[in-house]
Design an enzyme around this catalytic site. Structure first.
Site, short mmCIF file in Angstrom:
data_model
loop_
_atom_site.label_atom_id
_atom_site.label_comp_id
_atom_site.label_asym_id
_atom_site.label_seq_id
_atom_site.Cartn_x
_atom_site.Cartn_y
_atom_site.Cartn_z
N ASP A 47 35.25 41.73 28.06
CA ASP A 47 33.89 41.37 28.45
C ASP A 47 32.94 41.39 27.26
O ASP A 47 33.18 42.05 26.25
CB ASP A 47 33.34 42.38 29.47
N ASP A 48 31.82 40.71 27.45
CA ASP A 48 30.60 40.81 26.62
C ASP A 48 30.64 39.97 25.34
O ASP A 48 29.66 39.90 24.62
CB ASP A 48 30.28 42.26 26.21
N TYR A 138 28.47 45.61 34.63
CA TYR A 138 28.63 46.98 35.16
C TYR A 138 29.53 47.03 36.39
O TYR A 138 29.62 48.06 37.05
CB TYR A 138 27.26 47.62 35.49
N HIS A 191 36.52 45.49 26.06
CA HIS A 191 35.41 44.74 25.45
C HIS A 191 35.81 44.35 24.03
O HIS A 191 36.30 45.20 23.28
CB HIS A 191 34.15 45.61 25.40
NI NI Z 1 29.58 43.69 30.30
#
Ligand code: NI
Length: 238
Positions: A47-48, A138, A191
């Site tokens: 993610d991200d 989240y 991540h």
């Molecule tokens: Ni995130």
């Protein structure tokens, strides 16, 4: 549907549309996706990103002929479009992780729709394909978020293995936490925005392979169980 064939066809089209992007010419190895009803499958998700740490991770995945799923923040995708194209051409799956990374359960429905549709458009402007998966920031979702995701054509993808790499910036600990928790059908959440996460992936891949797991993308994980449907929440595969 043969998802791998769709991916390759789409990747070829993306290459043709973007002659400037020679990055990632490595391209997807034409290997058939495993049947996760008969093979032990596991899906790595990140993610991200993308971030400055993403190329190292992609290099590892390419060298091991492994695939993963990336949930991109729209502006990060625009800032690192060559990495997004590299993910796409490698056969990795790409999903939506919003524009501003809000808790979607705490903002208005109009804002939720803006966040997910704008990021989807930003990603599509690079790959030529609108995402069909949302990872809510989240992991926060409720019935309203799920319904709005469905209206945007997105399934909601959670996870069931979380090494908390955002908290533990410790490569051996990330390896141990993933390998202690993994099980068939697992969706692992990490991540590609921390320096300590990509170095954990070689050992994770080596051990998973030794245990007989096949690495798959999220769409591959659900390919034999009817696929992923918009507005439905998934925590793990078969
Ligand atoms: Ni995130």
């Amino acid at each position: 549907m043969n998802w791998r064939r769709v991916l390759i066809t789409g990747a070829a089209a993306a290459v043709a549309m973007t002659p400037a992007g020679a990055v990632g010419a490595h391209a997807a190895a034409p290997r058939p996706a495993p049947n996760c009803l008969v093979t032990k499958c596991v899906a790595l998700s990140f993610d991200d990103g993308p971030s400055r740490y993403t190329p190292q991770l992609l290099g590892t995945l390419e060298a091991r002929h492994a695939v993963a799923t990336f949930f991109l923040i729209g502006p990060h995708a625009l800032a690192y479009r060559q990495d997004v194209l590299r993910e796409y051409r490698d056969g990795d799956a790409i999903g939506d992780h919003t524009v501003h990374h809000p808790d979607l359960t705490k903002i208005s429905s109009a804002r939720v729709s803006y966040e997910i549709n704008t990021a989807a458009q930003q990603i599509a402007s690079i790959t030529g394909h609108r995402p069909t998966m949302l990872r809510p920031p989240y992991g926060a979702w409720n019935a309203r978020v799920r319904s709005l995701a469905g209206k945007a054509g997105l399934s909601v993808i959670m996870w069931n293995v979380d090494p908390q790499d955002w908290k533990y910036h410790n490569t051996p600990l990330i390896e141990r936490r993933v390998l202690a928790a993994v099980r068939p059908g697992a969706i692992i959440e990490m991540h590609d925005t921390y320096a300590t996460t990509p170095p954990a992936i070689p050992q994770i891949l080596t051990t998973l392979k030794a245990r007989g797991y096949s690495l798959v993308t999220l769409p591959q994980l659900f390919a034999k169980t009817g696929g992923m449907k918009p507005g439905v929440v998934y925590h793990h595969g078969p």
